[in-house]
Design a protein around this motif. Structure first.
Motif, short mmCIF file in Angstrom:
data_model
loop_
_atom_site.label_atom_id
_atom_site.label_comp_id
_atom_site.label_asym_id
_atom_site.label_seq_id
_atom_site.Cartn_x
_atom_site.Cartn_y
_atom_site.Cartn_z
N LYS A 1 0.84 -1.20 0.00
CA LYS A 1 0.00 0.00 0.00
C LYS A 1 0.87 1.24 0.00
CE LYS A 1 -4.03 -1.96 2.27
NZ LYS A 1 -4.89 -1.92 3.45
N PRO A 2 0.37 2.35 -0.56
CA PRO A 2 1.14 3.60 -0.53
C PRO A 2 1.42 4.02 0.91
CG PRO A 2 -0.78 3.79 -1.95
CD PRO A 2 -0.91 2.50 -1.25
N GLN A 3 2.61 4.52 1.12
CA GLN A 3 3.01 4.95 2.46
C GLN A 3 3.27 6.44 2.46
OE1 GLN A 3 6.36 2.64 3.72
NE2 GLN A 3 5.40 0.70 3.21
N LYS A 4 2.82 7.09 3.50
CA LYS A 4 3.08 8.52 3.64
C LYS A 4 4.41 8.67 4.36
CE LYS A 4 1.01 12.80 4.88
NZ LYS A 4 0.16 13.51 4.00
N ILE A 5 5.27 9.49 3.79
CA ILE A 5 6.60 9.73 4.35
C ILE A 5 6.58 11.07 5.06
CG2 ILE A 5 9.06 9.90 3.83
CD1 ILE A 5 7.78 7.18 3.10
N ALA A 6 6.91 11.04 6.33
CA ALA A 6 6.93 12.28 7.12
C ALA A 6 8.15 13.10 6.74
CB ALA A 6 6.94 11.96 8.59
N ILE A 7 7.95 14.40 6.65
CA ILE A 7 9.05 15.32 6.35
C ILE A 7 9.48 15.95 7.67
CG2 ILE A 7 9.75 17.40 5.11
CD1 ILE A 7 7.53 16.72 3.08
N GLY A 8 10.72 15.82 7.98
CA GLY A 8 11.22 16.36 9.24
C GLY A 8 12.61 16.93 9.03
#
Length: 148
Positions: A133-140
């Motif tokens: 499934k598509p994964q959301k990548i956190a921007i930090g």
């Protein structure tokens, strides 16, 4: 009928040989029988339903198998001793054995099957594994090597 040469794809695409074999299978001229009639519906984005008209078949005379992305539905009429005495003037209800195969997409599973009023209804659903499934990548804020 035209044949499609897929050999150039084999040289530049790796891991798509399954797709090529599916296209080869679809291009074959093997005819499936037209009995029993059926419908295929898309109920939702990942939910499907196959409805087959199997009038005259009892639940124990039907078989549903799923293996290697192929769904096989078959019906075998039980020979009854009393049927030899029956004389039809017109026989419009087909009581012959059948086997129908459906090619399923990746991750499509059979959820349920019901027989009601001569209609066999098979519910299917595409269950995509979490890893695909598509994964959301956190921007930090990351630390640079120079900041150490």
């Amino acid at each position: 009928m035209r044949t499609v040469d897929l050999s150039p794809l084999y040289r530049s695409f790796i891991g798509f040989d399954h797709l090529a074999s599916l296209m080869d299978a679809a291009a074959r001229t093997d005819k499936q029988p037209s009995f029993p009639p059926y419908n295929i519906e898309a109920l939702d984005q990942d939910k499907y339903q196959i409805t087959m008209a199997v009038a005259g078949f009892a639940e124990q005379e039907l078989s549903i198998e799923s293996e290697n992305n192929t769904l096989k539905v078959s019906g075998v009429k039980v020979d009854k001793a009393g049927q030899s005495e029956r004389r039809f003037i017109h026989q419009g209800i087909a009581e012959r054995n059948f086997e129908r195969k459906f090619q399923l997409g990746d991750h499509v599973k059979v959820i349920s099957a019901q027989l009601d009023n001569g209609l066999l209804v098979i519910d299917l659903e595409r269950e995509i594994p979490e890893a695909l499934k598509p994964q959301k990548i956190a921007i930090g804020k990351g630390k640079l090597l120079e900041d150490k």
